[in-house]
Each structure stands twice: as structure tokens, then as C-alpha cells.
Scaffold this motif. Structure first.
Motif, PDB file in Angstrom:
ATOM      1  N   PHE A  39       0.830  -1.206   0.000  1.00  0.00           N
ATOM      2  CA  PHE A  39       0.000   0.000   0.000  1.00  0.00           C
ATOM      3  C   PHE A  39       0.862   1.254   0.000  1.00  0.00           C
ATOM      4  CE2 PHE A  39      -2.495  -3.285   2.053  1.00  0.00           C
ATOM      5  CZ  PHE A  39      -3.770  -3.113   1.540  1.00  0.00           C
ATOM      6  N   SER A  40       0.250   2.383  -0.457  1.00  0.00           N
ATOM      7  CA  SER A  40       0.838   3.680  -0.162  1.00  0.00           C
ATOM      8  C   SER A  40       0.379   4.058   1.239  1.00  0.00           C
ATOM      9  CB  SER A  40       0.358   4.724  -1.172  1.00  0.00           C
ATOM     10  OG  SER A  40       0.993   4.523  -2.408  1.00  0.00           O
ATOM     11  N   TYR A  41       1.198   4.856   1.922  1.00  0.00           N
ATOM     12  CA  TYR A  41       0.904   5.162   3.321  1.00  0.00           C
ATOM     13  C   TYR A  41       0.933   6.670   3.517  1.00  0.00           C
ATOM     14  CZ  TYR A  41       1.607   5.034   8.460  1.00  0.00           C
ATOM     15  OH  TYR A  41       1.507   5.198   9.816  1.00  0.00           O
ATOM     16  N   TYR A  42      -0.166   7.181   4.107  1.00  0.00           N
ATOM     17  CA  TYR A  42      -0.268   8.620   4.373  1.00  0.00           C
ATOM     18  C   TYR A  42      -0.317   8.825   5.892  1.00  0.00           C
ATOM     19  CZ  TYR A  42      -2.057  13.370   4.566  1.00  0.00           C
ATOM     20  OH  TYR A  42      -2.205  14.709   4.849  1.00  0.00           O
ATOM     21  N   PRO A  43       0.819   9.168   6.539  1.00  0.00           N
ATOM     22  CA  PRO A  43       0.798   9.267   8.008  1.00  0.00           C
ATOM     23  C   PRO A  43       0.024  10.468   8.531  1.00  0.00           C
ATOM     24  CG  PRO A  43       3.011   9.743   7.143  1.00  0.00           C
ATOM     25  CD  PRO A  43       2.164   9.352   5.973  1.00  0.00           C
ATOM     26  N   GLY A  44       0.167  11.632   7.900  1.00  0.00           N
ATOM     27  CA  GLY A  44      -0.476  12.851   8.398  1.00  0.00           C
ATOM     28  C   GLY A  44       0.375  13.519   9.464  1.00  0.00           C
ATOM     29  N   CYS A  45       0.079  14.791   9.730  1.00  0.00           N
ATOM     30  CA  CYS A  45       0.963  15.639  10.554  1.00  0.00           C
ATOM     31  C   CYS A  45       1.095  15.159  12.001  1.00  0.00           C
ATOM     32  CB  CYS A  45       0.465  17.079  10.543  1.00  0.00           C
ATOM     33  SG  CYS A  45       0.254  17.753   8.882  1.00  0.00           S
ATOM     34  N   SER A  46      -0.021  14.795  12.648  1.00  0.00           N
ATOM     35  CA  SER A  46       0.044  14.393  14.063  1.00  0.00           C
ATOM     36  C   SER A  46       0.992  13.223  14.256  1.00  0.00           C
ATOM     37  CB  SER A  46      -1.323  13.951  14.573  1.00  0.00           C
ATOM     38  OG  SER A  46      -2.248  14.970  14.425  1.00  0.00           O
ATOM     39  N   LEU A  47       0.996  12.316  13.280  1.00  0.00           N
ATOM     40  CA  LEU A  47       1.788  11.099  13.456  1.00  0.00           C
ATOM     41  C   LEU A  47       3.297  11.343  13.348  1.00  0.00           C
ATOM     42  CD1 LEU A  47      -1.152   9.906  12.898  1.00  0.00           C
ATOM     43  CD2 LEU A  47       0.117   7.794  12.531  1.00  0.00           C
ATOM     44  N   GLU A  48       3.662  12.556  12.910  1.00  0.00           N
ATOM     45  CA  GLU A  48       5.087  12.908  12.907  1.00  0.00           C
ATOM     46  C   GLU A  48       5.480  13.536  14.227  1.00  0.00           C
ATOM     47  OE1 GLU A  48       5.817  15.535   9.584  1.00  0.00           O
ATOM     48  OE2 GLU A  48       6.646  13.840   8.493  1.00  0.00           O
ATOM     49  N   SER A  49       4.471  13.857  15.066  1.00  0.00           N
ATOM     50  CA  SER A  49       4.785  14.646  16.243  1.00  0.00           C
ATOM     51  C   SER A  49       4.078  14.091  17.487  1.00  0.00           C
ATOM     52  CB  SER A  49       4.368  16.093  15.926  1.00  0.00           C
ATOM     53  OG  SER A  49       4.606  16.936  16.972  1.00  0.00           O
ATOM     54  N   SER A  50       2.889  14.599  17.799  1.00  0.00           N
ATOM     55  CA  SER A  50       2.242  14.208  19.059  1.00  0.00           C
ATOM     56  C   SER A  50       1.812  12.736  19.077  1.00  0.00           C
ATOM     57  CB  SER A  50       1.040  15.113  19.332  1.00  0.00           C
ATOM     58  OG  SER A  50       0.150  15.080  18.245  1.00  0.00           O
ATOM     59  N   ALA A  51       1.619  12.140  17.914  1.00  0.00           N
ATOM     60  CA  ALA A  51       1.152  10.747  17.874  1.00  0.00           C
ATOM     61  C   ALA A  51       2.191   9.829  17.231  1.00  0.00           C
ATOM     62  CB  ALA A  51      -0.170  10.664  17.118  1.00  0.00           C
ATOM     63  N   LYS A  52       3.454  10.103  17.526  1.00  0.00           N
ATOM     64  CA  LYS A  52       4.551   9.298  16.967  1.00  0.00           C
ATOM     65  C   LYS A  52       4.369   7.803  17.210  1.00  0.00           C
ATOM     66  CE  LYS A  52       8.761  11.924  16.915  1.00  0.00           C
ATOM     67  NZ  LYS A  52       9.889  12.372  17.704  1.00  0.00           N
ATOM     68  N   GLU A  53       3.892   7.484  18.422  1.00  0.00           N
ATOM     69  CA  GLU A  53       3.792   6.061  18.761  1.00  0.00           C
ATOM     70  C   GLU A  53       2.719   5.348  17.934  1.00  0.00           C
ATOM     71  OE1 GLU A  53       3.288   8.670  20.689  1.00  0.00           O
ATOM     72  OE2 GLU A  53       1.963   8.276  22.382  1.00  0.00           O
ATOM     73  N   TYR A  54       1.736   6.112  17.437  1.00  0.00           N
ATOM     74  CA  TYR A  54       0.736   5.512  16.540  1.00  0.00           C
ATOM     75  C   TYR A  54       1.408   5.172  15.211  1.00  0.00           C
ATOM     76  CZ  TYR A  54      -3.974   4.971  14.416  1.00  0.00           C
ATOM     77  OH  TYR A  54      -5.112   4.494  13.804  1.00  0.00           O
ATOM     78  N   ASN A  55       2.206   6.108  14.693  1.00  0.00           N
ATOM     79  CA  ASN A  55       2.910   5.900  13.430  1.00  0.00           C
ATOM     80  C   ASN A  55       3.843   4.700  13.530  1.00  0.00           C
ATOM     81  OD1 ASN A  55       3.628   6.569  10.802  1.00  0.00           O
ATOM     82  ND2 ASN A  55       5.269   7.940  11.433  1.00  0.00           N
TER      83      ASN A  55
END
Lengths: 282, 184
Positions: free
Chosen positions: A3-19
Motif C-alpha cells: 500500500f501507499s501510506y499517508y501518516p499525516g501531521c500528528s503522526l510525525e509529532s504528538s502521535a509518533k507512537e501511533y505511526n
């Protein structure tokens, strides 16, 4: 599966652990996620609240970038998922607006890709026995209130299951040995981006959700949205509960024996490690 | 557009909102399912069905002055349950756009948040949470709330000092220029 993956802004910062947990779990399950090169913010609530065209043009840029690779797009954040899926539906079904958005974002829409939430990926796209067969540690004793929030399940036209009583997360949690509880606040709103602008109101909304999870017998809440997770952790002043709030991907990682999950748990504002230790899960 | 239930100048108002939101608000028969499920109803001056009723009566000033249109969290419960297929979140977005164009913003913090957020996207291509929140705090002069939370997040590595910027900012800039002041 690729798949292509679109993490989005939060996942680079406040939600790193989700990413990190979503990527690690996908890898362990043999799913390849290729991050879309040079993706841009989806615009989230701020774009659709103030500028209709921008709210479709920004996700359209990401769809155009993914078209080159030709793989369906997996999205972990509920808000990004909603914006990308709504944009895809508009481009697919409304020729007049499609032409306009194509001109704004400089691309030709091909309509060949599906937008898939990461919850949908692990609950519906992955063969049912695949996850269960790879579990190394059953999460028994972990009683979970599966919290879906708003934008994974609404509006119904973007939803991949029952919008009033979803159960995909419950099914995944059962597959890894955890025990989902029955409760009525699965799809209530956490207050979303009003967290900064109407904090007192959001405190009340969150306290009700956390308290209801406790009343239903849960010892933790599990989410599939960075904003829900954040709000449920940090806007609970009016609740006495100290129950942790996990991303569902972190718990899959724990069950699959992925060692990095300890680093992710350390990032939580409400520390979940004491609970996990008491259940001999870490 | 089929808003033949309305009379006088309320008719053109209803038609304008149907056209801009794409939602058949003339079908609302006040069943109040939206109000029953509304996440924000406890905190707002009007419920979603009351907003539609005000529009049907042509009372646009009351609608645009309402805190409901800004406190709506776009949770989409109302639209999911509407028996007439009215997606009220789309109507709310349309009303916010009308309020902005008339410069009547009843809950100013919310608009300032959206401006701070989109300012960050315009500058970087992605939201940089740390500077976005600082910009919002300066705009609202609410400098001290959540400082402890911000520190905790920083210590846990959840806030970055420098933004991650996208490369193709020429395309981004074109998109922002082409959509500026272009309300449907």
C-alpha cells in the motif's frame, strides 16, 4: 499486500507512537507500507470549516502523488482518513467539482485507488486467521473499552461497518486475547479540535467518556485516532480515572512480541506501564 | 432548486444555502433526531434542527451570530441519523463560510485556531504543532494555559522545534492562491 501510506501531521509529532506501531505491526504481518513521497497536510477541520475548495484540493494533492505508485492508500489518522475518503468520493462522483479540483491541484484524477483506514486494513483486509496465528502473547486480563470516535465511522457513506455499533476494533482486540467490554460511548465525540479553543467544554465531554469506560468495567481505552487519544489523555481533569489510553496498533504490537512497544508506552502522558505490569504483560 | 415551501426573501436564503451546502434543508420536518444525538447540544445556544428552523424563517442574522456553527465539532452524528439525508456538518461549514464573508464570527477563538492551523500548512506544507500552538496563543493572548502539557510533550519527544517542510511548495502555493476567497 502493498500500500501507499499517508501518516499525516500528528503522526510525525504528538502521535509518533501511533505511526511507529502501525508501521511495525504492518511489517510483522507481511504488509508493505510505502510512505507517500512529499505528502502535504490534509487540511483537517480547519480547511473544511473555512475554505471548501481548499479542503478538497489538499487531499487531492496526496491522491495525485499516490496515483503514480498505483497502490491503495492506507491512512491511520481518523481525520486524515475522512478528508481523503471524502475527497475521493467527490472526485469520483461529481464531474463538475472534479474538473475544478483537478485544475486547482494540477492533476488528472484516475479513480483507481481505494482509501483504507489502518483499522480497516487490520480488521477487514487482512485474512482473519493471519493476525491470530502470529500472536505470541495473549493480552488476557486486559479489559478494553474500544473507542471509535467520529470520523472512522461517520458519515455512513465513508464507513466500512455499522456506524452506530462498530465492532472491527473489538474483533481485532479479541483476536489478540484482550477482552473488549460492552459500552455505549463507542462513537461519542471527544471534542476534537475544540480541545484548544473550548477546553472547558472538551473537559466535560472527555470526563463522561472516560467515566463510562470505567463504569463498564474497562481498565483501559483503545483508540484509532491521534486526536481522540490525546484528548482522552490530557482533557480528563473532571474525571478521577487514571486509566490509560492506547492506540490499537500498540496493543497488537505487544501481542506480536515487538520489543519497541516499551518505548511507545513511555511516551504516553497517562503512563500505561503500571497496568501492563500488574497484568504481567510487560 | 426546490425550496417552494418558503415565501418572500426567505426563499432566496434557503436556495442559497441549499446551493452552497449541497444539502436538501427544505426537507427538514423537525423530528429532532439531530438534536437528540448532538455532541455539542449541551453547550450551544441552538440545536441543529433549530438552526434549520431559523433559516426557514429567514432569520440569518441569528444563525450567523449563533455559537452553534462554531462549536459544532463536525462529529457528523446529526447527518448520519437524519431521515431526510441532510448532512448538517456540511450546512454548518457553509454557514461558517457565510459568517466569515460577512465578518460576523461569534466564537473568535475557533476562527483564530483555524487561521493558525492553515497558516502553518501554507508555510510548511504540513502542520508544525509547536509553532501552530504558539501562533494561536499569541493571537488569543492566552499565553499560559497548557504550558505544563507542552513541556511534558516536549520532554517525551512529541513536539519538534523545527518543522518538517514539504519540497514542492510551488504547487502548494498555487493551491492556496487558487482557492483563496473562492467559496462555493
Amino acid at each position: 499486500m502493498e500500500f501507499s501510506y499517508y501518516p499525516g501531521c500528528s503522526l510525525e509529532s504528538s502521535a509518533k507512537e501511533y505511526n511507529q506501531s502501525a508501521m511495525a505491526v504492518a511489517k510483522a504481518l507481511g504488509i508493505t507500507l510505502n510512505e507517500i513521497e512529499d505528502w502535504v497536510c490534509c487540511g483537517a477541520t480547519s480547511a473544511h470549516s473555512t475554505n471548501h475548495k481548499l479542503s478538497y484540493a489538499l487531499p487531492a494533492i496526496n491522491i495525485s502523488l499516490a496515483q503514480n505508485a498505483g497502490n491503495d492508500i492506507v491512512v491511520p489518522c481518523a481525520s486524515c482518513y475522512s478528508r481523503l475518503k471524502k475527497t475521493d468520493l467527490l472526485l469520483r462522483n461529481n464531474p463538475e467539482e472534479r474538473k475544478e479540483i483537478e485544475d486547482i491541484a494540477d492533476f488528472n484524477y484516475e479513480g483507481k485507488l481505494e482509501i483504507v483506514s489502518v483499522l480497516e486494513l487490520f480488521a477487514k483486509k487482512l485474512p482473519k486467521e493471519e493476525l491470530k496465528s502470529k500472536v505470541k502473547k495473549n493480552l488476557s486480563g486486559l479489559k478494553l473499552a474500544c473507542y471509535y470516535g467520529c470520523l472512522t465511522v461517520r458519515p455512513p457513506e465513508i464507513c466500512f461497518e455499522n456506524p452506530e455499533n462498530p465492532d472491527s476494533m473489538d474483533t481485532v482486540m479479541k483476536a489478540i486475547g484482550a477482552e473488549p467490554v460492552r459500552w455505549s460511548y463507542k462513537t461519542e465525540c471527544c471534542g476534537a479540535s475544540l480541545s484548544l479553543t473550548a477546553t472547558g467544554t472538551v473537559n466535560k465531554m472527555v470526563a463522561r467518556i472516560v467515566d463510562m469506560a470505567a463504569e463498564a468495567g474497562a481498565n483501559a481505552i483503545v483508540t484509532a485516532c491521534p486526536l481522540c487519544q490525546m484528548n482522552l489523555e490530557v482533557r480528563r481533569n473532571e474525571s478521577n480515572s487514571n486509566m490509560p489510553v492506547f492506540y490499537f496498533t500498540e496493543l497488537i504490537a505487544l501481542a506480536l512480541g515487538i520489543p519497541e512497544c516499551k518505548d511507545w508506552f513511555a511516551k504516553h502522558i497517562v503512563d500505561p506501564r503500571q497496568l501492563l505490569k500488574s497484568l504481567s504483560l510487560i | 432548486m426546490q425550496s417552494n415551501q418558503a415565501v418572500g426573501n426567505t426563499s432566496s436564503l434557503i436556495e442559497e444555502i441549499i446551493d452552497k451546502s449541497g444539502q436538501p434543508i427544505e426537507l427538514c420536518f423537525q423530528c429532532q433526531k439531530c438534536a437528540a444525538g448532538c455532541s455539542m447540544g449541551r453547550f450551544t445556544d441552538y440545536s441543529p434542527n433549530q438552526i434549520i428552523r431559523l433559516i426557514q424563517h429567514g432569520l440569518i442574522d441569528k444563525v450567523l451570530d449563533s455559537n452553534m456553527i462554531w462549536l459544532c465539532s463536525s462529529c457528523e452524528i446529526c447527518g448520519a441519523r437524519c431521515p431526510n439525508g441532510i448532512n448538517m456538518a456540511e450546512v454548518m461549514d457553509c454557514l461558517k463560510a457565510m459568517a466569515i464573508s460577512k465578518n460576523i464570527v461569534s466564537v473568535k477563538n475557533v476562527k483564530k485556531f483555524h487561521d493558525s492551523f492553515l497558516g502553518s500548512v501554507k508555510l510548511n506544507g504540513r502542520v508544525h504543532e509547536a509553532t501552530m500552538m504558539m501562533t494561536y496563543k499569541i493571537k488569543t493572548m492566552d499565553l499560559f494555559s497548557d504550558i505544563d502539557l507542552g513541556m511534558k510533550m516536549f520532554v517525551k519527544g512529541k513536539l519538534h522545534i523545527l518543522p518538517k517542510r514539504t519540497k514542492d511548495r510551488a504547487r502548494l502555493s498555487r493551491v492556496f492562491t487558487r482557492t483563496a476567497n473562492k467559496q462555493k
